[in-house]
Design a protein around this motif. Structure first.
Motif, PDB file in Angstrom:
ATOM      1  N   SER A  82      84.576  67.415  61.769  1.00 54.43           N
ATOM      2  CA  SER A  82      83.825  66.424  60.992  1.00 54.43           C
ATOM      3  C   SER A  82      83.845  65.043  61.634  1.00 54.43           C
ATOM      4  CB  SER A  82      84.395  66.340  59.576  1.00 54.43           C
ATOM      5  OG  SER A  82      85.747  65.894  59.604  1.00 54.43           O
ATOM      6  N   ASN A  83      84.571  64.880  62.711  1.00 55.07           N
ATOM      7  CA  ASN A  83      84.734  63.587  63.370  1.00 55.07           C
ATOM      8  C   ASN A  83      83.665  63.421  64.454  1.00 55.07           C
ATOM      9  OD1 ASN A  83      85.601  61.235  64.527  1.00 55.07           O
ATOM     10  ND2 ASN A  83      87.598  62.000  65.179  1.00 55.07           N
ATOM     11  N   THR A  84      82.692  62.560  64.218  1.00 55.36           N
ATOM     12  CA  THR A  84      81.607  62.360  65.195  1.00 55.36           C
ATOM     13  C   THR A  84      81.786  61.092  66.034  1.00 55.36           C
ATOM     14  OG1 THR A  84      80.230  61.194  63.579  1.00 55.36           O
ATOM     15  CG2 THR A  84      79.958  63.592  63.732  1.00 55.36           C
ATOM     16  N   ILE A  85      82.841  60.351  65.787  1.00 51.51           N
ATOM     17  CA  ILE A  85      83.059  59.124  66.570  1.00 51.51           C
ATOM     18  C   ILE A  85      83.293  59.443  68.051  1.00 51.51           C
ATOM     19  CG2 ILE A  85      84.612  57.164  66.922  1.00 51.51           C
ATOM     20  CD1 ILE A  85      84.989  57.056  63.899  1.00 51.51           C
ATOM     21  N   PRO A  86      84.123  60.433  68.407  1.00 48.97           N
ATOM     22  CA  PRO A  86      84.373  60.685  69.838  1.00 48.97           C
ATOM     23  C   PRO A  86      83.114  61.002  70.642  1.00 48.97           C
ATOM     24  CG  PRO A  86      86.057  61.731  68.512  1.00 48.97           C
ATOM     25  CD  PRO A  86      85.019  61.242  67.554  1.00 48.97           C
ATOM     26  N   VAL A  87      82.186  61.775  70.084  1.00 47.89           N
ATOM     27  CA  VAL A  87      80.995  62.104  70.870  1.00 47.89           C
ATOM     28  C   VAL A  87      80.142  60.855  71.086  1.00 47.89           C
ATOM     29  CG1 VAL A  87      79.432  62.761  68.953  1.00 47.89           C
ATOM     30  CG2 VAL A  87      79.171  63.812  71.215  1.00 47.89           C
ATOM     31  N   ARG A  88      80.115  59.939  70.130  1.00 47.31           N
ATOM     32  CA  ARG A  88      79.381  58.695  70.318  1.00 47.31           C
ATOM     33  C   ARG A  88      79.994  57.880  71.467  1.00 47.31           C
ATOM     34  NH1 ARG A  88      76.450  57.394  65.390  1.00 47.31           N
ATOM     35  NH2 ARG A  88      77.021  58.838  63.713  1.00 47.31           N
ATOM     36  N   ILE A  89      81.319  57.812  71.477  1.00 48.05           N
ATOM     37  CA  ILE A  89      82.005  57.062  72.529  1.00 48.05           C
ATOM     38  C   ILE A  89      81.781  57.725  73.887  1.00 48.05           C
ATOM     39  CG2 ILE A  89      84.262  56.321  73.386  1.00 48.05           C
ATOM     40  CD1 ILE A  89      85.153  56.125  70.446  1.00 48.05           C
ATOM     41  N   SER A 125      86.950  74.318  65.373  1.00 45.37           N
ATOM     42  CA  SER A 125      85.652  74.978  65.535  1.00 45.37           C
ATOM     43  C   SER A 125      84.672  74.467  64.489  1.00 45.37           C
ATOM     44  CB  SER A 125      85.794  76.494  65.423  1.00 45.37           C
ATOM     45  OG  SER A 125      86.499  77.013  66.532  1.00 45.37           O
ATOM     46  N   SER A 126      83.448  74.180  64.909  1.00 47.84           N
ATOM     47  CA  SER A 126      82.429  73.592  64.037  1.00 47.84           C
ATOM     48  C   SER A 126      81.511  74.653  63.475  1.00 47.84           C
ATOM     49  CB  SER A 126      81.587  72.584  64.817  1.00 47.84           C
ATOM     50  OG  SER A 126      82.381  71.566  65.360  1.00 47.84           O
ATOM     51  N   ILE A 181      77.808  71.020  63.509  1.00 49.09           N
ATOM     52  CA  ILE A 181      77.114  70.862  64.786  1.00 49.09           C
ATOM     53  C   ILE A 181      75.883  69.986  64.607  1.00 49.09           C
ATOM     54  CG2 ILE A 181      75.703  72.109  66.485  1.00 49.09           C
ATOM     55  CD1 ILE A 181      78.704  72.253  67.022  1.00 49.09           C
ATOM     56  N   ASP A 182      75.188  70.145  63.484  1.00 52.41           N
ATOM     57  CA  ASP A 182      74.031  69.294  63.196  1.00 52.41           C
ATOM     58  C   ASP A 182      74.450  67.826  63.197  1.00 52.41           C
ATOM     59  OD1 ASP A 182      71.582  68.299  62.440  1.00 52.41           O
ATOM     60  OD2 ASP A 182      71.458  69.405  60.552  1.00 52.41           O
ATOM     61  N   ALA A 183      75.526  67.509  62.509  1.00 52.76           N
ATOM     62  CA  ALA A 183      76.005  66.128  62.443  1.00 52.76           C
ATOM     63  C   ALA A 183      76.473  65.654  63.821  1.00 52.76           C
ATOM     64  CB  ALA A 183      77.141  66.025  61.423  1.00 52.76           C
TER      65      ALA A 183
END
Length: 505
Positions: A204-211, A237-238, A243-245
């Motif tokens: 649920s953590n999307t901050i790392p992919v943004r960085i 595992s997502s 994965i959408d988010a």
């Protein structure tokens, strides 16, 4: 290349082919929402009969032995899943954990081989992988700097298409252990290699992919699965909605980061907002059509009008000629002038000067500036002109003068300055008040005050001018008809330029 997002199925197919196909199809539905990316699915191959020690084949009390055994698929079943990947438009990727699995990957025609972090320095396996000459993506979690460099060199030396993934092999990975600055480190260390981010943080953590996007990662890998009443996903595992988010966050980050392969194109509103804050050019006195704009002709003031010349148009490389009369205090509009820009021509001239200096092994002192005299314009510089590098100007003066092959300098004299020429490279034809002297390397000649002189070179020449103090406006030409205004362009030698000039051939 588009960013590549890899979905790692690992053992999340649970040894059930139909469930594996369901994962592929549900992830495909999500990917269709983000066509700006490329996508791949990844499997893991282990030849369990030889991968697991004979004494441990039935040790179901060992977590990973049990997991591998419980989710085992045959090569025929993997082939069925591979076909499903192709039908859904995914690139096919597989991680082998032994040499037999590498052969199976080749037989089944996968697009990429992925090296897991635990196998990063498994040299027998790497030798086998390199031998099949397929594109390789490798994760380097836990490896030391010397090991990373060794593996990169291993695949470089074998001309293998190779990408490197930053990864932390902690399942799941907490934020403070993600070490995303490693993306910067890897990009700087291996600028010719595509760098990615293989991730195991909370789904649920999307901050790392943004960085990671902002840091320039180009490949992203994440474990995926589909939960059911009987199947629970692990902590890294997502599911499809996660994965959408994840993809949405990456897409938004790319939009925010914008262009990375060159300077961005400014939009109209930005230009309009900037123009409203710039100082405009207004004339101090009446100017006639055909007048070449000089620094004492204008003043700068706010606000400016739409279409008016502004301060940023006053580059030393711009020659601005009025095409219409302008009255005192009026603005000068772009539509009422012609502008000739000499920048590209000056750059080419500087290249020629630098090459001749380097050929002659002439050292240019740090901090030097160079005046390029283009009497009849930059476009005619190679016929008429000279470059003068100012080294010292006190009670005594030193310059380095560069005459390009086929170039000449017009007849002139000095009132205040006496000068001595010392030839460093090439040959120079010096016309000294009608007395022609052919000078070569090592020759020395003095030009006294008020003596008319000119010079030229068929071969190209570099010479030192050692003189009394140099004064502005102390050069008086026999004929100035057709001279451009301004007649000189000053350029400064950068560290990079000096390094090129002063380096050994």
């Amino acid at each position: 290349m588009k960013p590549l997002f890899i979905f790692e199925m690992a053992n999340n197919h649970q040894g059930i082919v139909e469930h594996g196909k369901r994962i592929i199809r549900e992830i495909k539905a999500i990917c269709d929402k983000y066509p700006q990316f490329d996508y791949g699915f990844k499997f893991q191959y282990r030849n369990l009969d030889t991968f697991i020690h004979p004494d441990y084949q039935d040790r179901m009390d060992i977590k990973n032995v049990k997991r591998f055994k419980d989710t085992k698929l045959t090569q025929e079943q993997f082939a069925e899943l591979l076909e499903c990947l192709k039908e859904n438009g995914f690139q096919s990727i597989c991680t082998p954990f032994d040499e037999i699995s590498v052969d199976n990957i080749v037989t089944q025609g996968y697009d990429y081989i992925k090296i897991a972090s635990c196998s990063f320095t498994d040299w027998p396996l790497l030798e086998k992988i390199a031998s099949v000459n397929k594109p390789v993506i490798a994760s380097c979690a836990g490896s030391k700097e010397v090991e990373v460099k060794a593996v990169v060199d291993f695949f470089r030396n074998r001309n293998i298409n190779f990408s490197l993934m930053h990864c932390v092999a902690e399942y799941p990975t907490v934020n403070e252990h993600l070490q995303l600055n490693q993306v910067d480190y890897l990009k700087k260390s291996f600028p010719d290699i595509r760098i990615g981010f293989s991730t195991h943080e909370d789904p649920s953590n999307t901050i790392p992919v943004r960085i990671a996007v902002a840091k320039g990662a180009a490949i992203f890998e994440r474990h995926v699965g589909v939960p059911t009443e009987e199947i629970t996903l692990n902590g890294y595992s997502s599911n499809p909605s996660q994965i959408d988010a994840w993809l949405a966050a990456a897409a938004e980050a790319y939009d925010i980061c914008g262009c990375c392969n060159g300077r961005y194109e400014s939009h109209e509103k930005e230009q309009a907002d900037l123009a409203a804050l710039k100082r405009g050019i207004f004339v101090k006195k009446d100017l006639k059509k055909g007048h070449v704009l000089k620094s004492d002709d204008y003043f700068l003031a706010f606000p400016c009008s739409e279409g008016q010349l502004v301060a940023s148009d006053l580059s030393k490389y711009n020659s601005i000629v009025c095409q219409k009369d302008v009255k005192v205090n009026e603005p000068i509009y772009k539509e009422n002038v012609s502008i000739t820009n000499t920048y590209k021509g000056i750059v080419e001239v500087v290249k020629d000067i630098n090459n001749l200096l380097r050929e002659a092994n002439v050292v240019v002192p740090a901090g030097s500036s160079c005046e390029i005299s283009h009497h009849y314009g930059v476009e005619k510089y190679r016929q008429v002109g000279v470059a003068m590098i100012d080294c010292v100007n006190r009670e005594y003066c030193k310059k380095i003068l560069i005459v390009l092959p086929g170039q000449n300098h017009p007849n002139h004299y000095h009132v205040k300055k006496e000068e001595t020429f010392v030839i460093l490279h090439g040959t120079l034809s010096l016309n000294l008040a009608g007395d022609i002297k052919m000078l070569k390397k090592g020759d020395v000649v003095t030009v006294e005050r008020n003596v008319m002189h000119s010079f030229s070179s068929s071969t190209g020449c570099i010479f030192e001018e050692i003189s009394t103090t140099h004064y502005i406006n102390d050069s008086f030409y026999e004929n100035e008809e057709g001279f451009t205004n301004p007649r000189k362009t000053k350029v400064h030698f950068t560290e990079e330029m000096l390094s090129f000039i002063n380096s050994e051939k």
